[in-house]
Write an enzyme that holds these catalytic residues in place. Structure first.
Site, mmCIF file in Angstrom:
data_model
loop_
_atom_site.group_PDB
_atom_site.id
_atom_site.type_symbol
_atom_site.label_atom_id
_atom_site.label_comp_id
_atom_site.label_asym_id
_atom_site.label_seq_id
_atom_site.Cartn_x
_atom_site.Cartn_y
_atom_site.Cartn_z
ATOM 1 N N ASP A 89 0.799 -1.233 0.000
ATOM 2 C CA ASP A 89 0.000 0.000 0.000
ATOM 3 C C ASP A 89 0.833 1.285 0.000
ATOM 4 O O ASP A 89 1.966 1.321 0.466
ATOM 5 C CB ASP A 89 -0.979 0.020 1.184
ATOM 6 C CG ASP A 89 -0.347 -0.354 2.529
ATOM 7 O OD1 ASP A 89 0.698 -1.031 2.538
ATOM 8 O OD2 ASP A 89 -0.909 0.042 3.568
ATOM 9 N N GLU A 156 -0.600 -2.574 5.083
ATOM 10 C CA GLU A 156 0.391 -2.539 6.169
ATOM 11 C C GLU A 156 0.293 -1.232 6.923
ATOM 12 O O GLU A 156 0.429 -1.192 8.151
ATOM 13 C CB GLU A 156 1.808 -2.713 5.604
ATOM 14 C CG GLU A 156 2.884 -2.895 6.669
ATOM 15 C CD GLU A 156 3.337 -1.596 7.331
ATOM 16 O OE1 GLU A 156 3.684 -1.625 8.523
ATOM 17 O OE2 GLU A 156 3.329 -0.546 6.662
HETATM 18 ZN ZN ZN Z 1 5.022 3.131 6.388
HETATM 19 ZN ZN ZN Z 2 6.437 0.694 5.260
#
Ligand code: ZN
Ligand code: ZN
Length: 433
Positions: A89, A156
């Site tokens: 991401d 994440e």
């Molecule tokens: Zn990050």
């Molecule tokens: Zn990262």
């Protein structure tokens, strides 16, 4: 790559036996960089990854795990099962790098609010390196035996992606083999070509929360008829600054940041409530407990001091565990990285207050993991800033000007993944190190 690298090493020989079309991967990196997607919205990124894995004609690929997660499995005979992980991401940041391949993307986030998007944490580099490592290890498959899992994890940055993949049945419903060893890496504001790791906790744990403070709203000209939540919030923010500085042992790693503060909509109205967003980092569980308890104590006391009659509302919004490198894995990793990277590998970097959800992929199964950082800052710039004592001026992860230099960053990231995987696959190779 360092001058001290010994080209006689068996790992080096192995990697040299599988040369890559690196320009193809530089183009892929630029594509990822130019087309970032926000957490939980990585649909096009996932398609690009799956298409690339398909072209390698070696991986059994599963998509849409825990959102847009993609996993490739290469079964290559008896032996260990190794999982290599990359995250996918981008971040809601307006890119200011001025690079020819800079992102101009805006997209609605999961709540429908339009956001600029940038790969400001280097996850574009992580994905590219893992795809290139997948190709290298495919080409070398006569030279190792076991099962290779390449896992591309969404979300994440929200700290939810790894757990979402587990909760979606990564190792059960989706039948991905449970790995013996889980490995991951992160590009950081370190000198390009350098790699660092450490035994034990390499990254702190993180907790985020939103706190609502309740006052009594009213006319801006008549504050005596109100309980002003803006003033209450201001006191809370200032008082919270004493928590790490006055209550936590200075030798212990911890951070408290008030990242958001919201009260009212206009100048002449006193709001009913205020909302504060807090992020903490800690390494020791006792410290985490103390920070969480002390935040509650301070917030409640400040609300009482302001005369608020409604108890504040606490909502935990995010939890990331400590990233703890397994001791026995680290012995193998340190041996192989020291041999391959020579002086460019530091086996004892400081624990960082940056956090990761990577370890959940291992700890949820009771399996060990190891994680390392590698550098993305152009060597000349790094050396100059170091000389000037201005290392912290270099744009780091999560800033609008974070711009890893493509080489030698990419080659280092690819080689680190391959060296680590080969070391853990081949016990004979481990003995030769
Ligand atoms: Zn990050
Ligand atoms: Zn990262």
């Amino acid at each position: 790559m360092g001058s001290n690298r010994r080209f006689t090493s068996s790992l080096t020989d192995l990697l040299l036996a599988a040369p890559l079309d690196i320009e193809k991967y530089e183009a892929l990196y630029k594509h990822f960089h130019e087309h970032p997607e926000l957490s939980n919205l990585e649909a096009e990124t996932a398609k690009t990854i799956a298409a690339h894995l398909l072209r390698l004609q070696a991986f059994k690929t599963t998509t849409n795990i825990g959102g847009h997660g993609v996993v490739g499995v290469l079964e290559n005979g008896p032996g260990k099962t190794i999982l290599l992980r990359a995250d996918m991401d981008g971040l809601p940041i307006l890119e200011e790098t001025g690079l020819p391949y800079a992102s101009k993307v805006t997209m609605p986030d999961v709540e429908g609010v339009m956001r600029p998007v940038m790969h400001a944490c280097g996850h574009d580099m992580h994905m590219t390196c893992l795809l290139a490592a997948a190709e290298t290890l495919t080409k070398l498959r006569q030279r190792w035996s076991g099962t290779l899992i390449v896992l591309f994890q969404p979300a994440e940055e929200r700290g939810t992606g790894a757990k979402a993949m587990i909760d979606d049945g990564l190792y059960e419903r989706h039948k991905i083999p449970v790995p013996d060893f889980v490995l991951g890496q992160h590009v950081m504001a370190m000198r390009a070509g350098s790699v660092g790791s450490k035994m034990g906790t390499i990254m702190a744990g993180a907790d985020s929360m939103k706190i609502t403070l309740f006052g009594v709203g009213g006319h801006g000209s008549q504050p005596h008829r109100t309980i002003d939540p803006a003033v209450m919030a201001a006191h809370v923010v200032v008082r919270l600054q004493t928590l790490v500085s006055r209550e936590i042992n200075p030798g212990d790693i911890s951070v408290l940041t008030v990242g958001s503060l919201q009260a009212g909509q206009t100048e002449n109205v006193i709001a009913d409530s205020a909302e504060i967003g807090i992020d903490i980092r800690s390494v020791r569980p006792e410290t985490r407990e103390k920070l969480l308890a002390s935040i509650r104590r301070i917030v409640k006391a400040e609300c009482e001091a302001s005369g608020s009659t409604v108890a504040p509302l606490f909502k935990m919004t995010r939890h990331l565990p400590n990233t703890v490198n397994d001791e026995s894995m680290m012995k193998t990793l340190v041996k192989s990285f020291s041999e391959y990277f020579g002086d460019d590998f530091d086996a004892n970097i400081p624990t960082t207050t940056i956090s990761e959800d990577f370890s959940i992929l291992a700890t949820s199964q009771g399996r060990p993991c190891a994680f390392w950082h590698w550098g993305g800052i152009e060597e000349g710039l790094w050396d100059q800033r170091l000389k000037e004592g201005r290392i912290d001026d270099i744009p780091a992860n999560h800033t609008a000007r974070f711009a890893p230099v493509i080489q030698p960053t990419m080659r280092t990231g690819i080689n680190a993944l391959c060296v680590a995987a080969l070391a853990f696959f081949d016990e004979k190779l481990q003995h030769r190190l």
